[in-house]
Design a protein around this motif. Structure first.
Motif, PDB file in Angstrom:
ATOM      1  N   GLN A  75     -11.469  -4.154  -4.378  1.00  0.00           N
ATOM      2  CA  GLN A  75     -10.111  -4.588  -4.703  1.00  0.00           C
ATOM      3  C   GLN A  75      -9.271  -3.465  -5.318  1.00  0.00           C
ATOM      4  O   GLN A  75      -8.074  -3.627  -5.498  1.00  0.00           O
ATOM      5  CB  GLN A  75     -10.156  -5.786  -5.657  1.00  0.00           C
ATOM      6  CG  GLN A  75     -10.817  -7.021  -5.059  1.00  0.00           C
ATOM      7  CD  GLN A  75     -10.144  -7.489  -3.785  1.00  0.00           C
ATOM      8  OE1 GLN A  75      -8.928  -7.582  -3.720  1.00  0.00           O
ATOM      9  NE2 GLN A  75     -10.930  -7.782  -2.762  1.00  0.00           N
ATOM     10  N   ALA A  76      -9.896  -2.354  -5.678  1.00  0.00           N
ATOM     11  CA  ALA A  76      -9.154  -1.237  -6.263  1.00  0.00           C
ATOM     12  C   ALA A  76      -8.263  -0.599  -5.205  1.00  0.00           C
ATOM     13  O   ALA A  76      -8.635  -0.521  -4.038  1.00  0.00           O
ATOM     14  CB  ALA A  76     -10.123  -0.209  -6.833  1.00  0.00           C
ATOM     15  N   ARG A  77      -7.109  -0.150  -5.629  1.00  0.00           N
ATOM     16  CA  ARG A  77      -6.148   0.463  -4.709  1.00  0.00           C
ATOM     17  C   ARG A  77      -5.645   1.784  -5.263  1.00  0.00           C
ATOM     18  O   ARG A  77      -5.553   1.964  -6.474  1.00  0.00           O
ATOM     19  CB  ARG A  77      -4.942  -0.478  -4.521  1.00  0.00           C
ATOM     20  CG  ARG A  77      -5.290  -1.863  -3.964  1.00  0.00           C
ATOM     21  CD  ARG A  77      -5.739  -1.803  -2.520  1.00  0.00           C
ATOM     22  NE  ARG A  77      -4.797  -1.105  -1.670  1.00  0.00           N
ATOM     23  CZ  ARG A  77      -3.694  -1.673  -1.154  1.00  0.00           C
ATOM     24  NH1 ARG A  77      -3.418  -2.944  -1.390  1.00  0.00           N
ATOM     25  NH2 ARG A  77      -2.875  -0.962  -0.401  1.00  0.00           N
ATOM     26  N   SER A  78      -5.297   2.697  -4.373  1.00  0.00           N
ATOM     27  CA  SER A  78      -4.611   3.917  -4.789  1.00  0.00           C
ATOM     28  C   SER A  78      -3.160   3.555  -5.086  1.00  0.00           C
ATOM     29  O   SER A  78      -2.461   3.037  -4.209  1.00  0.00           O
ATOM     30  CB  SER A  78      -4.670   4.979  -3.692  1.00  0.00           C
ATOM     31  OG  SER A  78      -5.990   5.438  -3.531  1.00  0.00           O
ATOM     32  N   GLN A  79      -2.735   3.832  -6.304  1.00  0.00           N
ATOM     33  CA  GLN A  79      -1.425   3.361  -6.764  1.00  0.00           C
ATOM     34  C   GLN A  79      -0.311   4.338  -6.407  1.00  0.00           C
ATOM     35  O   GLN A  79      -0.501   5.558  -6.397  1.00  0.00           O
ATOM     36  CB  GLN A  79      -1.465   3.145  -8.274  1.00  0.00           C
ATOM     37  CG  GLN A  79      -2.474   2.099  -8.714  1.00  0.00           C
ATOM     38  CD  GLN A  79      -2.129   0.708  -8.233  1.00  0.00           C
ATOM     39  OE1 GLN A  79      -0.962   0.303  -8.230  1.00  0.00           O
ATOM     40  NE2 GLN A  79      -3.138  -0.052  -7.833  1.00  0.00           N
ATOM     41  N   GLY A 136      -1.082   0.418 -12.575  1.00  0.00           N
ATOM     42  CA  GLY A 136      -0.254   0.391 -11.381  1.00  0.00           C
ATOM     43  C   GLY A 136       0.684  -0.797 -11.327  1.00  0.00           C
ATOM     44  O   GLY A 136       0.373  -1.887 -11.805  1.00  0.00           O
ATOM     45  N   ASP A 137       1.831  -0.566 -10.716  1.00  0.00           N
ATOM     46  CA  ASP A 137       2.800  -1.620 -10.456  1.00  0.00           C
ATOM     47  C   ASP A 137       2.503  -2.171  -9.064  1.00  0.00           C
ATOM     48  O   ASP A 137       2.647  -1.447  -8.071  1.00  0.00           O
ATOM     49  CB  ASP A 137       4.214  -1.046 -10.515  1.00  0.00           C
ATOM     50  CG  ASP A 137       5.288  -2.094 -10.295  1.00  0.00           C
ATOM     51  OD1 ASP A 137       4.954  -3.235  -9.906  1.00  0.00           O
ATOM     52  OD2 ASP A 137       6.470  -1.763 -10.499  1.00  0.00           O
ATOM     53  N   PRO A 138       2.067  -3.427  -8.970  1.00  0.00           N
ATOM     54  CA  PRO A 138       1.722  -3.987  -7.645  1.00  0.00           C
ATOM     55  C   PRO A 138       2.858  -3.908  -6.635  1.00  0.00           C
ATOM     56  O   PRO A 138       2.616  -3.884  -5.429  1.00  0.00           O
ATOM     57  CB  PRO A 138       1.358  -5.441  -7.958  1.00  0.00           C
ATOM     58  CG  PRO A 138       1.025  -5.468  -9.411  1.00  0.00           C
ATOM     59  CD  PRO A 138       1.857  -4.389 -10.048  1.00  0.00           C
ATOM     60  N   ALA A 139       4.102  -3.852  -7.109  1.00  0.00           N
ATOM     61  CA  ALA A 139       5.237  -3.784  -6.194  1.00  0.00           C
ATOM     62  C   ALA A 139       5.231  -2.489  -5.379  1.00  0.00           C
ATOM     63  O   ALA A 139       5.869  -2.415  -4.331  1.00  0.00           O
ATOM     64  CB  ALA A 139       6.543  -3.899  -6.973  1.00  0.00           C
ATOM     65  N   LEU A 159       2.584  -1.118  -3.929  1.00  0.00           N
ATOM     66  CA  LEU A 159       1.462  -1.031  -3.003  1.00  0.00           C
ATOM     67  C   LEU A 159       1.884  -1.286  -1.562  1.00  0.00           C
ATOM     68  O   LEU A 159       2.732  -2.124  -1.289  1.00  0.00           O
ATOM     69  CB  LEU A 159       0.380  -2.040  -3.387  1.00  0.00           C
ATOM     70  CG  LEU A 159      -0.381  -1.759  -4.673  1.00  0.00           C
ATOM     71  CD1 LEU A 159      -1.311  -2.913  -4.991  1.00  0.00           C
ATOM     72  CD2 LEU A 159      -1.158  -0.450  -4.570  1.00  0.00           C
ATOM     73  N   PHE A 160       1.273  -0.550  -0.654  1.00  0.00           N
ATOM     74  CA  PHE A 160       1.403  -0.822   0.771  1.00  0.00           C
ATOM     75  C   PHE A 160       0.316  -1.811   1.165  1.00  0.00           C
ATOM     76  O   PHE A 160      -0.673  -1.978   0.436  1.00  0.00           O
ATOM     77  CB  PHE A 160       1.215   0.455   1.590  1.00  0.00           C
ATOM     78  CG  PHE A 160       2.162   1.562   1.229  1.00  0.00           C
ATOM     79  CD1 PHE A 160       3.521   1.418   1.431  1.00  0.00           C
ATOM     80  CD2 PHE A 160       1.691   2.744   0.697  1.00  0.00           C
ATOM     81  CE1 PHE A 160       4.399   2.436   1.109  1.00  0.00           C
ATOM     82  CE2 PHE A 160       2.558   3.781   0.367  1.00  0.00           C
ATOM     83  CZ  PHE A 160       3.921   3.619   0.576  1.00  0.00           C
ATOM     84  N   PRO A 161       0.452  -2.464   2.331  1.00  0.00           N
ATOM     85  CA  PRO A 161      -0.687  -3.259   2.816  1.00  0.00           C
ATOM     86  C   PRO A 161      -1.927  -2.380   2.911  1.00  0.00           C
ATOM     87  O   PRO A 161      -1.840  -1.188   3.233  1.00  0.00           O
ATOM     88  CB  PRO A 161      -0.229  -3.730   4.207  1.00  0.00           C
ATOM     89  CG  PRO A 161       1.262  -3.698   4.133  1.00  0.00           C
ATOM     90  CD  PRO A 161       1.608  -2.547   3.229  1.00  0.00           C
ATOM     91  N   ARG A 162      -3.070  -2.965   2.619  1.00  0.00           N
ATOM     92  CA  ARG A 162      -4.303  -2.181   2.572  1.00  0.00           C
ATOM     93  C   ARG A 162      -4.650  -1.632   3.954  1.00  0.00           C
ATOM     94  O   ARG A 162      -4.636  -2.345   4.945  1.00  0.00           O
ATOM     95  CB  ARG A 162      -5.452  -3.043   2.069  1.00  0.00           C
ATOM     96  CG  ARG A 162      -6.742  -2.246   1.940  1.00  0.00           C
ATOM     97  CD  ARG A 162      -7.442  -2.548   0.679  1.00  0.00           C
ATOM     98  NE  ARG A 162      -8.331  -1.469   0.291  1.00  0.00           N
ATOM     99  CZ  ARG A 162      -9.137  -1.548  -0.735  1.00  0.00           C
ATOM    100  NH1 ARG A 162      -9.150  -2.625  -1.474  1.00  0.00           N
ATOM    101  NH2 ARG A 162      -9.913  -0.541  -1.048  1.00  0.00           N
ATOM    102  N   SER A 163      -4.964  -0.348   4.003  1.00  0.00           N
ATOM    103  CA  SER A 163      -5.336   0.281   5.268  1.00  0.00           C
ATOM    104  C   SER A 163      -6.778  -0.067   5.616  1.00  0.00           C
ATOM    105  O   SER A 163      -7.612  -0.258   4.726  1.00  0.00           O
ATOM    106  CB  SER A 163      -5.187   1.799   5.171  1.00  0.00           C
ATOM    107  OG  SER A 163      -3.843   2.148   4.926  1.00  0.00           O
ATOM    108  N   PRO A 164      -7.095  -0.122   6.911  1.00  0.00           N
ATOM    109  CA  PRO A 164      -8.464  -0.454   7.317  1.00  0.00           C
ATOM    110  C   PRO A 164      -9.431   0.678   7.032  1.00  0.00           C
ATOM    111  O   PRO A 164      -9.030   1.817   6.768  1.00  0.00           O
ATOM    112  CB  PRO A 164      -8.336  -0.713   8.817  1.00  0.00           C
ATOM    113  CG  PRO A 164      -7.142   0.068   9.238  1.00  0.00           C
ATOM    114  CD  PRO A 164      -6.206   0.073   8.065  1.00  0.00           C
ATOM    115  N   ARG A 165     -10.701   0.371   7.105  1.00  0.00           N
ATOM    116  CA  ARG A 165     -11.766   1.365   6.994  1.00  0.00           C
ATOM    117  C   ARG A 165     -12.618   1.276   8.259  1.00  0.00           C
ATOM    118  O   ARG A 165     -12.602   0.260   8.974  1.00  0.00           O
ATOM    119  CB  ARG A 165     -12.656   1.100   5.770  1.00  0.00           C
ATOM    120  CG  ARG A 165     -11.916   1.112   4.433  1.00  0.00           C
ATOM    121  CD  ARG A 165     -11.329   2.480   4.118  1.00  0.00           C
ATOM    122  NE  ARG A 165     -10.919   2.609   2.719  1.00  0.00           N
ATOM    123  CZ  ARG A 165      -9.709   2.337   2.257  1.00  0.00           C
ATOM    124  NH1 ARG A 165      -8.770   1.879   3.089  1.00  0.00           N
ATOM    125  NH2 ARG A 165      -9.422   2.512   0.982  1.00  0.00           N
TER     126      ARG A 165
END
Length: 197
Positions: A16-20, A176-179, A181-187
């Protein structure tokens, strides 16, 4: 055998972690930065060489210098993150080997006499340590925004002139500000990235 960590831990650190890309205006105290290093330093490196060196950029002056070295798409990220870590490596890391690898007191000579091996070793192992650093930050509740879009030579001249340190990558730290974020990229799927031989 150690037990598996719970799913909540795995989510916070990986799934669930994201690059902000955007940051909330919540400070990151010095004590938390120290705790972050104290956790990250335990990740393994070859011969315990530990070449990663960290410069935490927070002041207005230091931030302005760093902003001048990043690509246009990263300016706002660096400008607004509570802290930006310059994850660097020490090209003279082998000078610390008598302390870090005491059961082989002459280990530093191996690298002193082979500059290409020293360069490869310090870059590879500082990159490993940079990965540990990101995971440790997430474990402590921080968000990360690692960046490679910058002029490393300029960062070196602005922050490390006259030293043996060189920049590897930058990592914004904070909440991070959730606003942003981009849609999560696939792996890639297992069969696209892995083989068992």
């Amino acid at each position: 055998m150690r037990e598996r960590l719970d799913s909540r831990t795995r989510e916070q650190v990986f799934t669930q972690a994201r690059s902000q890309n955007a940051w909330l205006a919540h400070p990151v105290p010095d004590e938390l930065l120290q705790e972050l290093y104290e956790l990250a330093k335990w990740g393994p490196t070859s011969m315990n060489c530990s070449p990663m060196r960290l410069t935490f950029v927070r002041s207005t002056d230091a931030r302005a210098r760093l902003v001048s070295a990043v690509s246009p798409g990263n300016v706002e990220k660096v400008r607004t993150a509570p802290v930006v870590a310059i994850v660097a490596y020490d090209t003279a890391f082998y000078e610390q080997l008598p302390k870090l690898f005491p059961h082989r007191p002459n280990a530093g000579e191996l690298f002193r006499d082979q500059p290409a091996l020293a360069a490869e070793t310090c870059f590879r192992n500082s990159s490993l340590q940079g990965g540990y650093f990101i995971l440790a930050a997430r474990m402590l509740g921080l968000d990360c925004g690692p960046l490679s879009g910058f002029d490393a030579g300029r960062v070196d001249s602005l922050f490390f002139e006259g030293t043996s340190l060189r920049a590897n990558f930058l990592c914004c730290l904070g909440y991070g500000d959730p606003a942003g974020l981009f849609p999560r990229s696939p792996r890639l799927e297992f069969d696209e990235a892995c083989v068992i031989v």
